[in-house]
Design a protein around this motif. Sequence first.
Motif, PDB file in Angstrom:
ATOM      1  N   PRO A  40      13.160  34.808 -14.452  1.00 22.92           N
ATOM      2  CA  PRO A  40      12.337  36.024 -14.298  1.00 22.92           C
ATOM      3  C   PRO A  40      11.127  35.814 -13.388  1.00 22.92           C
ATOM      4  CG  PRO A  40      12.963  35.740 -16.584  1.00 22.92           C
ATOM      5  CD  PRO A  40      13.371  34.482 -15.874  1.00 22.92           C
ATOM      6  N   LEU A  41      10.501  34.627 -13.497  1.00 19.04           N
ATOM      7  CA  LEU A  41       9.370  34.329 -12.619  1.00 19.04           C
ATOM      8  C   LEU A  41       9.815  34.208 -11.169  1.00 19.04           C
ATOM      9  CD1 LEU A  41       7.319  31.720 -14.701  1.00 19.04           C
ATOM     10  CD2 LEU A  41       6.626  34.050 -14.093  1.00 19.04           C
ATOM     11  N   LEU A  42      10.943  33.538 -10.938  1.00 15.50           N
ATOM     12  CA  LEU A  42      11.442  33.336  -9.579  1.00 15.50           C
ATOM     13  C   LEU A  42      11.831  34.671  -8.933  1.00 15.50           C
ATOM     14  CD1 LEU A  42      12.249  31.309  -7.384  1.00 15.50           C
ATOM     15  CD2 LEU A  42      14.512  31.168  -8.446  1.00 15.50           C
ATOM     16  N   ILE A  43      12.562  35.493  -9.676  1.00 15.29           N
ATOM     17  CA  ILE A  43      12.991  36.786  -9.145  1.00 15.29           C
ATOM     18  C   ILE A  43      11.780  37.688  -8.874  1.00 15.29           C
ATOM     19  CG2 ILE A  43      14.199  38.928  -9.740  1.00 15.29           C
ATOM     20  CD1 ILE A  43      16.283  37.222 -11.177  1.00 15.29           C
ATOM     21  N   GLY A  44      10.822  37.686  -9.804  1.00 11.21           N
ATOM     22  CA  GLY A  44       9.619  38.494  -9.610  1.00 11.21           C
ATOM     23  C   GLY A  44       8.825  38.047  -8.399  1.00 11.21           C
ATOM     24  N   TRP A  45       8.690  36.740  -8.239  1.00 12.64           N
ATOM     25  CA  TRP A  45       7.923  36.186  -7.113  1.00 12.64           C
ATOM     26  C   TRP A  45       8.571  36.528  -5.769  1.00 12.64           C
ATOM     27  CZ3 TRP A  45       9.201  31.401  -4.266  1.00 12.64           C
ATOM     28  CH2 TRP A  45       8.225  31.068  -3.333  1.00 12.64           C
ATOM     29  N   ILE A  46       9.916  36.501  -5.718  1.00 11.82           N
ATOM     30  CA  ILE A  46      10.637  36.761  -4.472  1.00 11.82           C
ATOM     31  C   ILE A  46      10.649  38.243  -4.107  1.00 11.82           C
ATOM     32  CG2 ILE A  46      12.935  36.693  -3.385  1.00 11.82           C
ATOM     33  CD1 ILE A  46      13.454  34.098  -4.903  1.00 11.82           C
ATOM     34  N   THR A  47      10.769  39.105  -5.114  1.00  9.37           N
ATOM     35  CA  THR A  47      11.021  40.532  -4.835  1.00  9.37           C
ATOM     36  C   THR A  47       9.811  41.447  -4.967  1.00  9.37           C
ATOM     37  OG1 THR A  47      11.706  40.922  -7.140  1.00  9.37           O
ATOM     38  CG2 THR A  47      13.431  40.289  -5.571  1.00  9.37           C
ATOM     39  N   GLY A  50       2.723  40.503  -4.314  1.00  9.88           N
ATOM     40  CA  GLY A  50       1.565  40.313  -5.184  1.00  9.88           C
ATOM     41  C   GLY A  50       1.942  40.204  -6.650  1.00  9.88           C
ATOM     42  N   PHE A  51       3.098  39.611  -6.937  1.00  7.71           N
ATOM     43  CA  PHE A  51       3.658  39.571  -8.300  1.00  7.71           C
ATOM     44  C   PHE A  51       2.676  39.002  -9.325  1.00  7.71           C
ATOM     45  CE2 PHE A  51       6.159  36.843 -11.327  1.00  7.71           C
ATOM     46  CZ  PHE A  51       6.604  37.879 -12.129  1.00  7.71           C
ATOM     47  N   PHE A  52       2.137  37.823  -9.058  1.00  6.67           N
ATOM     48  CA  PHE A  52       1.270  37.170 -10.050  1.00  6.67           C
ATOM     49  C   PHE A  52      -0.047  37.918 -10.224  1.00  6.67           C
ATOM     50  CE2 PHE A  52       4.091  33.679  -8.711  1.00  6.67           C
ATOM     51  CZ  PHE A  52       4.565  33.292  -9.952  1.00  6.67           C
ATOM     52  N   GLN A  53      -0.546  38.530  -9.155  1.00  9.61           N
ATOM     53  CA  GLN A  53      -1.776  39.308  -9.279  1.00  9.61           C
ATOM     54  C   GLN A  53      -1.545  40.547 -10.119  1.00  9.61           C
ATOM     55  OE1 GLN A  53      -4.777  38.180  -8.087  1.00  9.61           O
ATOM     56  NE2 GLN A  53      -5.572  39.849  -9.369  1.00  9.61           N
TER      57      GLN A  53
END
Length: 344
Positions: A40-47, A50-53
């Motif tokens: 979930p972290l990898l997919i969110g970061w790629i797609t 500003g995912f983590f923000q």
Amino acid sequence: MHAIGGISAASCYLPNTQTKKWSWGTFWLAQALFAWVIMPLLIGWITVPGFFQILIDAPAKPFWTAFLLGAAYGFGGMSFGKAINHIGYSLTYTLAIGISAVLGTIFPLMIFGGLGDFFTKPGGGIVLSGMILSIIGVVICGWAGFKKEKDLSAAAIGKVKFNMMVGLLLTIVAGVLSGVFNLSLEYGKPIADMAAQNGAGHFEGNAKLVISTSGCFVVNLIWFLVAGFRNGTLKEFLPQSGLSGNTILRNWFWSALAGSLWCIQFFFYGLGHVKMGNFQFASWVLHMSMLIFFSYIVGVLMKEWKSVKLQTYIILIAGLLILIASFCITSYGSYIGEQIISGH
């Protein structure tokens, strides 16, 4: 999109058959790390830009509500996995997912409002008929399961491995809590909206997924760490346990594949969900229907129903066809309502 997600979900526990000399808890903990944290972290970061923000800026109420409801699903995930050990792939998926399909659709409507209005607006009566038919299909598939147990016992096959009563209780828990997981995703919608405003487009759902799954992971982590400590199975992660490094590495590979397949289903679920317009709540039913259909294919390929009597097989097929019909009716009702609302 839901069909692709269904194929991924229906096959996600197959890699467990390839792990060697690992207990169930060890495999489950390893696949959970990939299913509910890493992927979930990898997919969110790629797609998601500003995912983590977005996660940092997410409003507290939807964030923690989604997390806690995801934690509740953590017990459902464990129940689901254990049910497979008792009654096999096809029955576990059919019963648990059939229950989840209905409850996962109704829960959000009950909590966020619109349940009464939904069934009275155009297409609502058709969708209600489909849901009732779905419950009938689940009951018939459960009947087939009890007959399967009787057939296998009469043939002295799988007396220990197949236990319909225990499996049924586990699938009910798994089905109800799986519906709760959809509720968790619904509560995370404000976070998905933030992702959409940040340019995530059709991938907006990937911003909220990790919040729900991380709650699920925390529950499983605590449970299986305690169980592993008590049973002395945590050492299976290390070469000192008597397992070769290659065996442990292969086990990690199969566990990673299992967890990744589970997570990928929601990548495609999110894509399908966004495209359903005013009837996004019907996404859960469609996704679950694909799960049931493809899990049955997996069960047949694994020859789970090879030794049952023809009558039992016919009952199972009847229940499966009723379930598929119910999902088609539900989808059609949603389509009719969408066409009327859009003026076509």
